[in-house]
Design an enzyme around this catalytic site. Sequence first.
Site, mmCIF file in Angstrom:
data_model
loop_
_atom_site.group_PDB
_atom_site.id
_atom_site.type_symbol
_atom_site.label_atom_id
_atom_site.label_comp_id
_atom_site.label_asym_id
_atom_site.label_seq_id
_atom_site.Cartn_x
_atom_site.Cartn_y
_atom_site.Cartn_z
ATOM 1 N N ASP A 142 9.279 -10.030 -7.215
ATOM 2 C CA ASP A 142 7.853 -10.132 -7.500
ATOM 3 C C ASP A 142 7.168 -11.017 -6.470
ATOM 4 O O ASP A 142 7.726 -12.010 -6.017
ATOM 5 C CB ASP A 142 7.616 -10.697 -8.906
ATOM 6 C CG ASP A 142 8.164 -12.093 -9.114
ATOM 7 O OD1 ASP A 142 7.368 -13.062 -9.088
ATOM 8 O OD2 ASP A 142 9.387 -12.244 -9.301
ATOM 9 N N SER A 143 5.957 -10.606 -6.076
ATOM 10 C CA SER A 143 5.116 -11.366 -5.159
ATOM 11 C C SER A 143 5.849 -11.585 -3.827
ATOM 12 O O SER A 143 6.254 -10.623 -3.188
ATOM 13 C CB SER A 143 4.689 -12.682 -5.819
ATOM 14 O OG SER A 143 3.650 -13.314 -5.108
ATOM 15 N N ALA A 144 6.029 -12.831 -3.406
ATOM 16 C CA ALA A 144 6.797 -13.075 -2.179
ATOM 17 C C ALA A 144 8.190 -12.474 -2.290
ATOM 18 O O ALA A 144 8.745 -11.953 -1.316
ATOM 19 C CB ALA A 144 6.885 -14.572 -1.909
ATOM 20 N N PHE A 170 7.132 -5.828 -7.481
ATOM 21 C CA PHE A 170 5.953 -6.129 -8.278
ATOM 22 C C PHE A 170 4.964 -6.939 -7.440
ATOM 23 O O PHE A 170 5.285 -8.040 -6.999
ATOM 24 C CB PHE A 170 6.328 -6.929 -9.527
ATOM 25 C CG PHE A 170 7.359 -6.276 -10.410
ATOM 26 C CD1 PHE A 170 7.201 -4.971 -10.846
ATOM 27 C CD2 PHE A 170 8.494 -6.961 -10.813
ATOM 28 C CE1 PHE A 170 8.138 -4.370 -11.668
ATOM 29 C CE2 PHE A 170 9.438 -6.370 -11.629
ATOM 30 C CZ PHE A 170 9.267 -5.069 -12.065
ATOM 31 N N HIS A 268 -2.490 -10.030 -10.232
ATOM 32 C CA HIS A 268 -1.235 -10.216 -9.524
ATOM 33 C C HIS A 268 -0.076 -10.470 -10.497
ATOM 34 O O HIS A 268 -0.164 -11.307 -11.382
ATOM 35 C CB HIS A 268 -1.400 -11.410 -8.578
ATOM 36 C CG HIS A 268 -0.245 -11.676 -7.686
ATOM 37 N ND1 HIS A 268 0.145 -10.821 -6.678
ATOM 38 C CD2 HIS A 268 0.621 -12.735 -7.629
ATOM 39 C CE1 HIS A 268 1.173 -11.336 -6.034
ATOM 40 N NE2 HIS A 268 1.490 -12.478 -6.597
#
Length: 300
Positions: A142-144, A170, A268
């Site tokens: 997820d994210s980074a 994600f 986000h």
Amino acid sequence: MSSEQRAKVDAIMRAPQPVPRDLGEMRAAFAARQALSVVPEAIGTSETVLGTRRALVLEPADQQPRGTILYFHGGAWALGSPETSLSLTAHLVSRSRSRAFSLDYRLAPEHPFPAAIHDGVDAYRALLDDGVDPGHIAFAGDSAGGGLAVTTVMEARERGLPVPGAIVAFSPSLDLTLTSASMGAKEGVDPIFTRERLRPFVAMYCPGADVRQPLLSPAVSGDLTGFPPMLLQAGSHEVLLDDAVVTATRAVSAGVDVLLDVTAGVPHVFQNFVGLLDEADQALDRAALFLRHHGGTVQA
């Protein structure tokens, strides 16, 4: 889809927070916020080492796992741990009936780019050396960490390793130039991120580097030829939306099977709000279904 639920999530994310005085306080605050996420029952946890890094192992407590996920937590490359993404990882395990290794990769600024990617490749190699079929391994994050799921595959391919069976990301961070159209168009709509807020994290992660290079901005310059099937999930209310959209387009051009899954009106990594937001549960169900269909969670 519940407008009331989405409004509640937006208000939670916009709520004023104490301003951290340093990176240590920022890491502690991030861990505290993530600890509020719901973790499903009937998941067993233990620890192991992959390569040289600790990994949290999650398995269904009541059934033999049907595949393997190598998970990369979020946190802008400088925050977080396997524990901060415990909810997302556990829900993937529960829904797909797989096991997951959530990697405690090195963080910036103490260990800047490409340390985290190297840790990911070493962890993947350790799974292969242990006899796990690469076609039954899925990279997720997820994210980074969603970005690392993609760039670690790029680096593994460069080193001559087989690609894994699938990728699930994600709200991935895939364009560190911070110049995408959504970076400007979604400012203010995104309840937490702006270009200016992201810049310090990029500077910590890759100081002095050319951010257009493939391992930092695969949406801009990445060669995705030979990649496994990919699922990219994002919310319409995030500045990183085009990181997923443009990468999906690049994947199509490279002949890769890709699903771009954009949910309207959510922010986000909205999947963190599982149990509170119907769209979060539905997105995780779709991610688990994708893994099952593409071999990432089926044992030979």
